[in-house]
Design a protein around this motif. Structure first.
Motif, PDB file in Angstrom:
ATOM      1  N   SER A   2       0.510  -1.172  -0.152  1.00 49.48           N
ATOM      2  CA  SER A   2       0.218   0.504  -0.059  1.00 49.48           C
ATOM      3  C   SER A   2       0.671   1.052  -0.133  1.00 49.48           C
ATOM      4  O   SER A   2       2.000   1.415   0.442  1.00 49.48           O
ATOM      5  N   ILE A   4       0.794   3.867   2.142  1.00 45.64           N
ATOM      6  CA  ILE A   4       0.740   4.025   3.358  1.00 45.64           C
ATOM      7  C   ILE A   4       2.087   3.780   4.101  1.00 45.64           C
ATOM      8  O   ILE A   4       2.896   4.248   4.521  1.00 45.64           O
ATOM      9  N   ALA A   7       5.375   4.748   1.916  1.00 40.77           N
ATOM     10  CA  ALA A   7       5.341   6.085   2.705  1.00 40.77           C
ATOM     11  C   ALA A   7       6.596   6.226   4.572  1.00 40.77           C
ATOM     12  O   ALA A   7       7.070   7.016   4.142  1.00 40.77           O
ATOM     13  N   LEU A   8       5.764   5.434   4.490  1.00 37.96           N
ATOM     14  CA  LEU A   8       6.468   4.504   5.892  1.00 37.96           C
ATOM     15  C   LEU A   8       7.811   4.453   6.179  1.00 37.96           C
ATOM     16  O   LEU A   8       8.937   4.812   6.452  1.00 37.96           O
ATOM     17  N   GLY A 128       5.245  11.232   0.819  1.00 36.25           N
ATOM     18  CA  GLY A 128       4.221  10.331   0.789  1.00 36.25           C
ATOM     19  C   GLY A 128       3.263  10.816  -0.138  1.00 36.25           C
ATOM     20  O   GLY A 128       2.695   9.813  -0.086  1.00 36.25           O
ATOM     21  N   ALA A 132       2.489   7.454  -2.586  1.00 31.52           N
ATOM     22  CA  ALA A 132       0.701   7.036  -2.940  1.00 31.52           C
ATOM     23  C   ALA A 132      -0.117   7.371  -4.297  1.00 31.52           C
ATOM     24  O   ALA A 132      -0.632   6.646  -5.002  1.00 31.52           O
ATOM     25  N   VAL A 195       3.046   9.500   5.913  1.00 25.39           N
ATOM     26  CA  VAL A 195       2.018   8.700   6.098  1.00 25.39           C
ATOM     27  C   VAL A 195       0.364   9.314   6.184  1.00 25.39           C
ATOM     28  O   VAL A 195       0.099   9.133   5.702  1.00 25.39           O
ATOM     29  N   MET A 196       0.883  10.154   7.152  1.00 25.61           N
ATOM     30  CA  MET A 196      -0.989  11.279   6.700  1.00 25.61           C
ATOM     31  C   MET A 196      -0.886  11.730   5.502  1.00 25.61           C
ATOM     32  O   MET A 196      -2.538  11.318   4.778  1.00 25.61           O
ATOM     33  N   ALA A 198       0.392  10.176   3.019  1.00 27.01           N
ATOM     34  CA  ALA A 198      -0.426   9.368   2.006  1.00 27.01           C
ATOM     35  C   ALA A 198      -1.755   8.998   2.398  1.00 27.01           C
ATOM     36  O   ALA A 198      -2.578   8.457   1.330  1.00 27.01           O
ATOM     37  N   ALA A 199      -1.776   8.700   2.969  1.00 26.89           N
ATOM     38  CA  ALA A 199      -3.924   8.862   3.554  1.00 26.89           C
ATOM     39  C   ALA A 199      -4.592   9.115   3.048  1.00 26.89           C
ATOM     40  O   ALA A 199      -5.576   8.854   2.754  1.00 26.89           O
ATOM     41  N   SER A 201      -4.114  11.796   0.649  1.00 28.20           N
ATOM     42  CA  SER A 201      -3.352  12.586  -0.275  1.00 28.20           C
ATOM     43  C   SER A 201      -4.350  13.127  -0.844  1.00 28.20           C
ATOM     44  O   SER A 201      -4.097  13.825  -1.910  1.00 28.20           O
TER      45      SER A 201
END
Length: 261
Positions: A2, A4, A7-8, A128, A132, A195-196, A198-199, A201
């Motif tokens: 994924s 996310i 991105a992490l 991120g 994404a 991460v934020m 990417a979530a 995006s």
């Protein structure tokens, strides 16, 4: 995998390179001369100015134009917001926190840590968003390779930034271990905001030019207000200037060579 999770992993890599840069604090003499401190402050200023131009302002202009925004207006507005943000932070630091007896850091050091930390936020978001986008379009391999290249570029650029944060802290008398931790943690915002981004995006991408230019405003404010004056207070004024030039060239070469612009 994924976006996310990608991105992490990407932002954890950029954080780890910042940590490597902060490790340099263990290899510098504790009792540095005034000229050495001035050179370090000049170096930090050069790194920050180059990062502001090639890592923040130029990408902000390009992204705003690609999004159909009025690029000069968005970037100018973000830049001014960044300056105003640091003006407020400067006032708080000088008029409130420095009244506490246990604080021994110079104001320019506190502002440096704050500005570099703030500047790492949009960099983490950029990583991120890149992952994404790559995860959302798996058929286009160029998106994934581009995200990896961006991550490597930002990571390597973080090396001198980790050094630029940790060494002034040690010069102010902070224990090396603590200076190392703070220098390393100045980039801990990258995984959080990467991460934020990417979530979220779809929501964040349109605001990236504003975030990038805001970060540039904070960095330029610190350089002009704090670092350049302090860098020229040694016995030889040119020491700080040479430090600035070296930091600027190093960061510019890293950024341009790694495709940051």
């Amino acid at each position: 995998m994924s976006g996310i999770l990608l991105a992490l992993w990407g932002t954890l890599f950029t954080l780890s390179v910042t940590t490597l840069g902060a490790l340099n604090v263990f290899f510098v003499k504790r009792n540095m001369t005034g000229d050495v401190q001035c050179a370090l402050l000049g170096f930090a200023g050069g790194v920050m100015v180059a990062a502001s131009v090639w890592s923040l302002l130029i990408p902000a202009l390009e992204q705003a134009e690609a999004a159909g925004q009025i690029s000069w207006l968005v970037v100018s507005g973000g830049f001014v917001l960044g300056v105003l943000l640091l003006l407020g932070a400067d006032w708080v630091i000088k008029n409130r926190f420095n009244k506490m007896k246990h604080l021994s850091l110079k104001s320019h050091t506190e502002m440096l840590v704050l500005a570099v930390t703030l500047h790492n936020i949009p960099e983490g978001m950029a990583v991120g968003l890149a992952f994404a986008l790559a995860a959302g379009n798996p058929a286009d391999s160029s998106l994934l390779s581009g995200a990896i290249a961006l991550t490597v570029g930002i990571g390597i650029q973080n090396y001198p930034e980790g050094t630029a944060v940790a060494l002034p802290l040690a010069a102010d008398g902070m224990k090396r271990r603590r200076a190392f931790i703070i220098g390393s943690m100045s980039a801990v915002v990258e995984p959080v905001f990467g991460v934020m981004a990417a979530a979220l995006s779809d929501m964040v991408s349109a605001l990236m030019p504003l975030f990038l230019s805001l970060a540039a405003g904070t960095m330029i404010y610190v350089v002009v207000q704090e670092l350049i004056p302090e860098a020229h207070m040694g016995k030889r004024e040119t020491v700080g200037t040479f430090g600035f030039v070296i930091g600027f060239l190093l960061m510019m070469i890293l950024d341009v060579a790694l495709g940051g612009s």
